[in-house]
Design an enzyme around this catalytic site. Structure first.
Site, PDB file in Angstrom:
ATOM      1  CE  LYS A 164     -29.797 -61.481  -2.345  1.00  0.00           C
ATOM      2  NZ  LYS A 164     -28.977 -61.611  -3.565  1.00  0.00           N
ATOM      3  CG  ASP A 189     -30.307 -59.499  -6.155  1.00  0.00           C
ATOM      4  OD1 ASP A 189     -30.527 -59.823  -7.334  1.00  0.00           O
ATOM      5  OD2 ASP A 189     -29.296 -59.875  -5.526  1.00  0.00           O
ATOM      6  CD  GLU A 214     -27.981 -57.125  -7.592  1.00  0.00           C
ATOM      7  OE1 GLU A 214     -26.978 -57.855  -7.610  1.00  0.00           O
ATOM      8  OE2 GLU A 214     -28.333 -56.473  -6.585  1.00  0.00           O
ATOM      9  CG  ASP A 239     -24.858 -60.046  -9.287  1.00  0.00           C
ATOM     10  OD1 ASP A 239     -23.686 -60.363  -9.538  1.00  0.00           O
ATOM     11  OD2 ASP A 239     -25.396 -60.324  -8.200  1.00  0.00           O
ATOM     12  CE  LYS A 263     -22.470 -59.957  -5.901  1.00  0.00           C
ATOM     13  NZ  LYS A 263     -23.476 -61.042  -5.859  1.00  0.00           N
TER      14      LYS A 263
END
Length: 367
Positions: A164, A189, A214, A239, A263
């Site tokens: 992250k 991300d 991401e 995402d 997801k």
């Protein structure tokens, strides 16, 4: 099938260590487990994974509870359901609220598979028994400690590491990891932490052989992502703004990305997720399965869904012990040489731990 009862457990599982992203800090995972029982006594399990704060996407745990009880369940009871694909059509009159829809839709899929005496994997075409998995690491300001976390992940066998990032915490940790692990499959991300004004900093990340970057920009943006993808060699992955097959089609048409983090809860359930996976395969978009800090119920579904050959890139499906001390299923998921075993039992293939459900949840009978 005829639905005889719907029950819910409001669960709170403490995390082993806090998880920090660009938008917040998570110390425990709150979620709802829905149990739907049919006229034969079969039970389907579905997990409502929306976070408590609207900092990832619009839905929250409280808003989705309301939508489920006041709108989705009444719709679900209007007619007998023959096929799980019908659920998404039944829910069409409710706009948005994909995570609430997914909680019930996935429970119906589980219930349907159990009625057929089959594993849910049998409805996904050819599948694998073991799949490679990756790990996601939160923001860790102590860089020596971050290196230890990466080293531990490598030693455990995780086949991909995701870090992250946020402005002020990006190039330095990436460069450090790459210096010590030159061949490690590595991605970052941003969870929408950047804007196009940060282009020079994002271009610096282009030098570290990242698998992808991401969600650098806003969750409702496709145009700026397209401009960034034109500027970078590194693959951009979307995402938060992928909520449907239509969003994937828009992203492809505009050139907004070259990868999709799929997801299941974020797109409303299994039916839409299957369409997205097929679209990505047909159009050379790298698709992989992301996670939402699921319990063993959601983790089992993720493993089964990611067992399709389309999902060649290791997803965010870590072992149970990565996040939780205890789970609500009887058998935890274990990492073995960088892979995890796909459950093969009926439906999603797991058994609930009644002891842990009583310990960590509040029970409510809805009908």
């Amino acid at each position: 099938m005829n639905i005889q009862s719907i029950e819910t457990y409001q669960v709170r599982l403490p995390l082993k260590t806090p998880f920090v992203t660009s938008y917040g800090r998570l110390e425990e995972k709150a979620f709802d487990l829905f149990v739907i029982t049919d006229e034969q006594g079969n039970q389907g399990f579905g997990e409502l994974v929306a976070f408590e704060q609207p900092d990832y996407v619009q839905e929250t745990l409280v808003t989705e509870r309301f939508i489920i009880q006041q709108h989705l369940i009444p719709l679900l009871l209007t007619e007998a359901i023959e096929q799980p694909q019908e659920v998404s059509t039944i829910f069409e009159e409710v706009k948005g609220h994909w995570m609430g829809k997914a909680a019930l839709e996935t429970a119906i899929w589980d219930l349907y598979a159990k009625r057929q005496q089959k594993s849910l994997t049998e409805f996904f075409g050819p599948t694998r028994r073991k799949i490679p998995v990756g790990i996601s690491l939160g923001i860790q300001e102590d860089l020596p400690q971050l290196l230890k976390q990466v080293q531990l992940a490598v030693e455990k066998g995780y086949q991909r590491v995701k870090l992250k990032i946020r402005p002020g915490y990006d190039v330095e940790p990436v460069a450090l990891i790459r210096q010590h692990f030159p061949n490690l499959p590595l991605m970052v991300d941003a969870n929408s932490a950047y804007t196009l004004a940060d282009l020079p900093q994002l271009q610096r990340l282009d030098h570290y052989q990242l698998a992808m970057i991401e969600q650098p920009f806003a969750a409702d943006d496709f145009l700026d992502h397209a401009q960034l993808q034109r500027e970078l060699k590194t693959r951009i992955c979307l995402d938060e703004n992928i909520r449907s097959l239509k969003d994937c089609q828009v992203a492809l048409a505009l050139g907004s990305c070259r990868s999709i983090n799929l997801k299941i809860p974020r797109v409303g359930g299994i039916h839409e997720a299957l369409k997205i996976a097929a679209f990505c395969q047909e159009n050379d978009l790298l698709v992989w399965l992301g996670g939402m800090f699921e319990s063993g119920v959601g983790r089992a579904l993720n493993l089964q869904f990611a067992s399709q050959p389309t999902f060649s890139f290791p997803g965010d499906i870590s072992a149970t012990e990565r996040y939780f001390y205890e789970d609500i299923i009887t058998e935890p998921f274990i990492l073995e040489q960088g892979t995890m075993t796909v459950p093969q039992g009926l439906g999603i293939g797991v058994t609930l731990s009644q002891t842990n459900l009583l310990k960590y949840s509040q029970y409510q009978k809805i009908m």
